[in-house]
Structure formats: C-alpha cells, structure tokens
Write a protein that holds these residues in place. Structure first.
Motif, short mmCIF file in Angstrom:
data_model
loop_
_atom_site.label_atom_id
_atom_site.label_comp_id
_atom_site.label_asym_id
_atom_site.label_seq_id
_atom_site.Cartn_x
_atom_site.Cartn_y
_atom_site.Cartn_z
N VAL A 135 0.85 -1.19 0.00
CA VAL A 135 0.00 0.00 0.00
C VAL A 135 0.89 1.24 0.00
O VAL A 135 1.88 1.31 0.74
CB VAL A 135 -0.93 0.02 1.23
N SER A 136 0.53 2.22 -0.84
CA SER A 136 1.30 3.46 -0.90
C SER A 136 0.41 4.61 -1.31
O SER A 136 -0.58 4.43 -2.03
CB SER A 136 2.47 3.32 -1.88
N GLY A 137 0.77 5.81 -0.85
CA GLY A 137 0.17 7.03 -1.35
C GLY A 137 1.04 7.62 -2.44
O GLY A 137 2.06 7.04 -2.84
N ASP A 138 0.65 8.79 -2.94
CA ASP A 138 1.45 9.46 -3.96
C ASP A 138 1.25 10.97 -3.86
O ASP A 138 0.53 11.47 -2.99
CB ASP A 138 1.14 8.94 -5.36
N SER A 139 1.87 11.69 -4.76
CA SER A 139 1.84 13.15 -4.72
C SER A 139 0.47 13.72 -5.05
O SER A 139 0.19 14.88 -4.71
CB SER A 139 2.88 13.74 -5.68
N GLY A 141 -2.47 12.47 -4.00
CA GLY A 141 -3.47 12.13 -3.01
C GLY A 141 -4.18 10.82 -3.25
O GLY A 141 -5.25 10.58 -2.67
N PHE A 142 -3.62 9.93 -4.07
CA PHE A 142 -4.22 8.62 -4.32
C PHE A 142 -3.60 7.59 -3.39
O PHE A 142 -2.41 7.65 -3.06
CB PHE A 142 -3.99 8.18 -5.77
N ASP A 155 -4.28 16.11 -1.36
CA ASP A 155 -2.93 16.53 -1.03
C ASP A 155 -2.03 15.31 -1.08
O ASP A 155 -2.51 14.17 -1.15
CB ASP A 155 -2.88 17.17 0.36
N CYS A 156 -0.73 15.55 -1.03
CA CYS A 156 0.23 14.46 -1.09
C CYS A 156 0.07 13.54 0.13
O CYS A 156 0.05 14.01 1.27
CB CYS A 156 1.65 15.02 -1.14
N ILE A 157 -0.06 12.25 -0.11
CA ILE A 157 -0.06 11.25 0.96
C ILE A 157 1.37 10.73 1.05
O ILE A 157 1.82 9.93 0.24
CB ILE A 157 -1.05 10.13 0.69
#
Length: 541
Positions: free
Chosen positions: A292-296, A298-299, A331-333
């Motif tokens: 699991v990862s976020g991105d710049s 906000g996904f 926003d960035c996660i």
C-alpha cells in the motif's frame, strides 16, 4: 472476503476503505505545518507521526467510542527537522512491558535521541563525531530485530550504536565506500534489514546489500550493489521471507522490486507518482502479498505482489498493475502504515507549499493555487462490510475485538466485550455467561434475554427496560419514576398509574383496569376512549 483473516494480513480489498478517525487539529497550531510520515507501533497500540513543526506525536489506537477527532497521547519536541528527521520504534515494543516502549529520532545538528513512548522522557542519546570533532549527521535510523543495536545512515557509512551503551562516540562506523572511490558513495538516506542482510539506499542513486555477521556488523563489502537507479531511494522494505526487496525514490514514477535470488534485472515495477523530493513511504502486510502506498496526487494504491505481471517494455522491468487505486485526499499522501493485527491503515498527508509565481498578465482567480494544505493523520478501516474496528473474527458475521477468545460464528462483541458465549452481546464489565443475552452499553444484567440499563436490579428473564427504567417485573416496560411491580404494565412517559394493563396519561385519575386514554382524554368509564371535546359518559364511548 476472499482471503482468510490471517493475523496481520490485509484482507483482499474489494473497494476503498472507510475513513474512521482523523487528527487535524493537532497539526494546525503552526502555519504551513505538514506531516512527514506515520508508523504503527510493532504491537499496534499506537501510531507515531513526525511533522514539520519539529514534534513527534503518539496517538493511541482508538476505540469504537472515541470521537472522530484524535488527540495525541504524547507530544515530544525534537530538534530542527528542516533538513531531515527520522524516527523508528523498537521492533519488539510491547505496551505491557514499558521498558520496551522506545522511539529513536534524529534531526539536524543534534544527537540521536531515544525517547520513552509512555511519558516522553529522554532515555538516552547517541553522539557521533568526525575526526575534526564535528557532529556527524545521521540521516536514517533502524533498530536491529532484537533491539540491541541502532543503525544510523551517514555520508558513505553506517554508524552502529549499541543500545545498552549510549553516550558520546558510542558505537563504531562501517564504511561503505573505499578510500580509493570504490563501493557505495553518497549519503545513506534509508535503511532496511532482513535476518542476514542490511540494505542501504544512497542519495547517490544506489542501493547496496551488506551481510550482517560478526560482532561488529563489519561483514565486508556489498554482496549486491545497484547503481545509477532512476531516482535516489528514500524508502526500502524487505519482504517477510527476506527474498524480495522493494525501493521507492523521490521524483520517481515507480517502486522497484528485486528478487534477491536473481537480483538482475528488477523483478517488477509498481507505478506510483512522486513529483517532489519529499519522502513517500509505503508498507507491506505481514504476508508480503499486499503493498500500500500514497502518492503526490493524493491517491492510495494497493498492489497484489503475487498477481500477474504485464509484459515489459523494451529495457524496462515488467509492470505490476494495481489491485485498487482511489482518490483519498486532495494533497500528497507521504506516509502509509498497516496495522500489524487489524485491517486498519494509517496515512499521513501534507507537503511544503510555495506560493506560485503568478504572471502579472494572468488572473490568479482563474488559476488558483494548486490543491494542497490537507495536513492530517487519517485512519482507514479496510475490514469486511459490517465488521467493527478491531474485529479479529474469522467467520462471516462475527464481530470480535482484540482479546476475544470466542471461536463461534455470529458472536456479536462490541469494543471492550469480554463475553465468550455464542450469540452473546456483552459490554465492558458484563460477567454473564448465558447465551443470547442482549446487553446495551452500561448494562449490568446477567439473565438470559435480559435487556438491562444502569441501575436496573431485575433478575427475571425477558424483561424489557428502556433507558432510565427501574422496574423489576417480568415483561414490564417501565419508565423513570414508575414504581409498579405488576406484570405486563404498559406505562408511557409521565404515567403514574398502578393497575395492571392500565394505559394512563398525565392527569388521569381512573383506577379501573383496561382503561384506554389517549393524550387529552378526560373520560372516567371503564374501557372509555375519549378525545378532547367528547361529552359522552357511557362505557365504550
């Protein structure tokens, strides 16, 4: 769900998670503050955050009764973090053993600090100095698996601190680059370890693998070295089996994965947008299957690392398509962390915002600033529909909380419930062991089928008591102030009648049974049903 509910395993996500708790107010006291990451404690009792206001915060694992807005249980000011800040909990942390609850943190121009996660006391400091008596900055931190050592990434080296001996010049240095220019060069910005290997990620766009052996962790040069990567790695993670290594970088569009049994070329690439130099962390569940990862943008994205790969493009590793991707925030996660025992995901969001250089010929109202400024710690529930946060049941419809030892399906246990019977619905403090008891919050009844509220002393079965009811008879439905003890009485709020089967309203002075009076009824005959304005005096009017 399609996967078994293994402890510490993220159940196969069939849809986006449900946001449960959030912490925003804690980070809103300083303008332009933003989070820099989050990490669950190894025992899952709390989640740790760091932010641009130079403060470490611990948030306890919330209960179902907690308000939506979380409040930190511990706040620890740290040094200047504008250059960097790294924090890591002890791997064997157990909240039942306070001595194991430690957090290490480093920041610019300060020693490495080890903080007590219970009361915020400074438990020790580790200082490293160069041959010029200048402090050596520690850019990354990692505890060994047994907690006996703390590794710190430095410029072209890893500093090894023995945790039982803090102080000045504690530990030793393991050089990663030779005097002649060979080896791994650059500042070591991220670390990861398996049982036998230490992975070091350098800002010089390289990842090196080093054996862990000997009393000094000086097992020689790298056993593998990947140089000239597409981006400088900022986060590394071994799979639980120790055979796969994942690396994510800054200003990069992929997380790379290597199979260490065949290290070249990369096994696969996971597409993820990181548009800035900000560190964006990811996490694996304990099975090593889901990442699991976020991105710049906000996904939040979930990949099934056991899934099929797409055919590779020329000169590129095979691409792993996402299992699920959805817009979580605007926003960035920058950080994601999976709870070690629950389908609960923590995410940290925010980034440094710079005012855009608007052209004088453009209308700023037409453009507007880029999306951003959503600085929060968000807890997401990724369990099956209908489950309660903290559920560890394995059957469909089970509602079990941590510590529940019942194994039967269809048990319904709310947070704090200690009941073990089939079908029991018990709240904290309930000692009843009978099946099919129905207890509401605060209920202390112990009879089968009882529904008791605080203060109720009835012991008969099938009592029906509403909030504030103090009746003790079987089948009674009593309201606050009702002193009747007969069976089957039906009293509405304000009713003071004492006969069986009476249905009385305020002001009614009748004493016969079976009277039926509606609000405003002034009739006095048995069985009369009178409304306002009715002047009849006979029965059955």
């Amino acid at each position: 769900m399609a996967l078994p509910a293994l402890e510490g395993t993220l159940r196969e996500p069939l849809g986006p998670p449900h946001p449960l708790w959030v912490a925003r107010e804690a980070f809103a006291h300083r303008p332009h503050n933003y989070l820099r990451g989050c990490k669950w404690a190894p025992d899952g009792s709390c989640v740790l955050t760091c932010s641009d206001d130079n403060v470490l915060r611990l948030f306890d694992l919330p209960t179902a009764a907690e308000p939506r807005e979380l409040v930190p249980s511990l706040v620890v000011p740290e040094g200047d973090t504008r250059h960097h800040q790294r924090r890591t909990p002890v791997p064997h942390m157990d909240s039942n053993q306070p001595d194991t609850c430690l957090v290490a943190a480093s920041s610019r121009d300060t020693p490495v600090h080890v903080w007590d996660a219970f009361d915020g006391r400074l438990r020790g400091s580790f200082c490293a100095y160069s041959h010029l008596e200048q402090p050596v900055p520690v850019l990354s931190l990692l505890f060994s698996g047994d907690g006996s050592r703390l590794w710190g990434g430095c410029d072209g080296a890893v500093r090894v601190f023995p945790t039982e001996r803090p102080g000045r010049n504690s530990g030793w240095e393991r050089r990663l680059c030779g005097r002649g220019g060979g080896g791994q060069r650059g500042r070591i910005g991220c670390l990861a370890a398996s049982e036998s290997l230490l992975a070091c990620g350098s800002w010089g766009r390289s990842v090196g693998l080093y054996p862990l052996g000997g009393g000094g962790d000086d097992g020689g040069g790298p056993v593998a070295l990947w140089e000239k990567l597409p981006a400088a790695p900022t986060h590394l993670r071994f799979g639980p089996e120790g055979q796969r290594l994942f690396a994510g970088g800054r200003k990069d569009r992929h997380i790379l994965c290597w199979d260490l049994r065949r290290p070249d070329p990369p096994l696969m690439a996971l597409e993820r947008l990181v548009a800035t130099n900000q560190r964006v962390t990811f996490d694996l569940d304990l099975s090593g299957r889901f990442l699991v990862s976020g991105d710049s943008d906000g996904f939040l994205t979930v990949w099934d690392t056991w899934g099929p790969l797409e055919p590779p493009s020329p000169g590129q590793p095979p691409l792993l398509p996402p299992r699920l991707r959805f817009r979580a925030l605007r926003d960035c996660i920058n950080g994601t962390s999976l709870h070690p025992a629950l389908p609960l995901v923590a995410s940290a969001s925010g980034q440094r915002l710079v005012a855009p250089p608007w052209d004088s010929d453009e209308d700023p109202e037409d453009e507007g600033p880029p999306p951003g400024g959503d600085n929060r710690l968000q807890l997401w529930w990724w369990g099956p529909p209908g489950d309660t946060p903290g559920d560890i049941g394995s059957g469909d419809g089970d509602c079990h909380l941590p510590g529940d030892i019942s194994t039967e399906d269809t048990d319904c246990h709310l947070l704090g419930d200690t009941g073990t019977g089939d079908g029991d619905c018990h709240l904290l403090g309930d000692t009843s062991t009978k099946n099919m008891d129905c207890h509401l919050p605060g209920d202390t009844g112990n009879g089968d089928g009882d529904c008791h509220l605080p203060g109720d002393t009835g012991t008969e079965n099938m009592d029906c008591h509403l909030p504030g009811d103090t009746g003790t008879g079987d089948g009674d439905c009593h309201l606050l102030g009702d002193t009747r003890t007969k069976n089957m009485d039906c009293h509405l709020p304000g009713d003071t009648r004492t006969k069986n089967m009476d249905c009385h309203l305020p002001g009614d002075t009748r004493t016969e049974n079976m009277d039926c009076h509606l609000p405003g009824d002034t009739g006095t005959g048995d069985g009369d049903c009178h409304l306002p304005g009715d002047t009849g005096s006979g029965d059955t009017n």
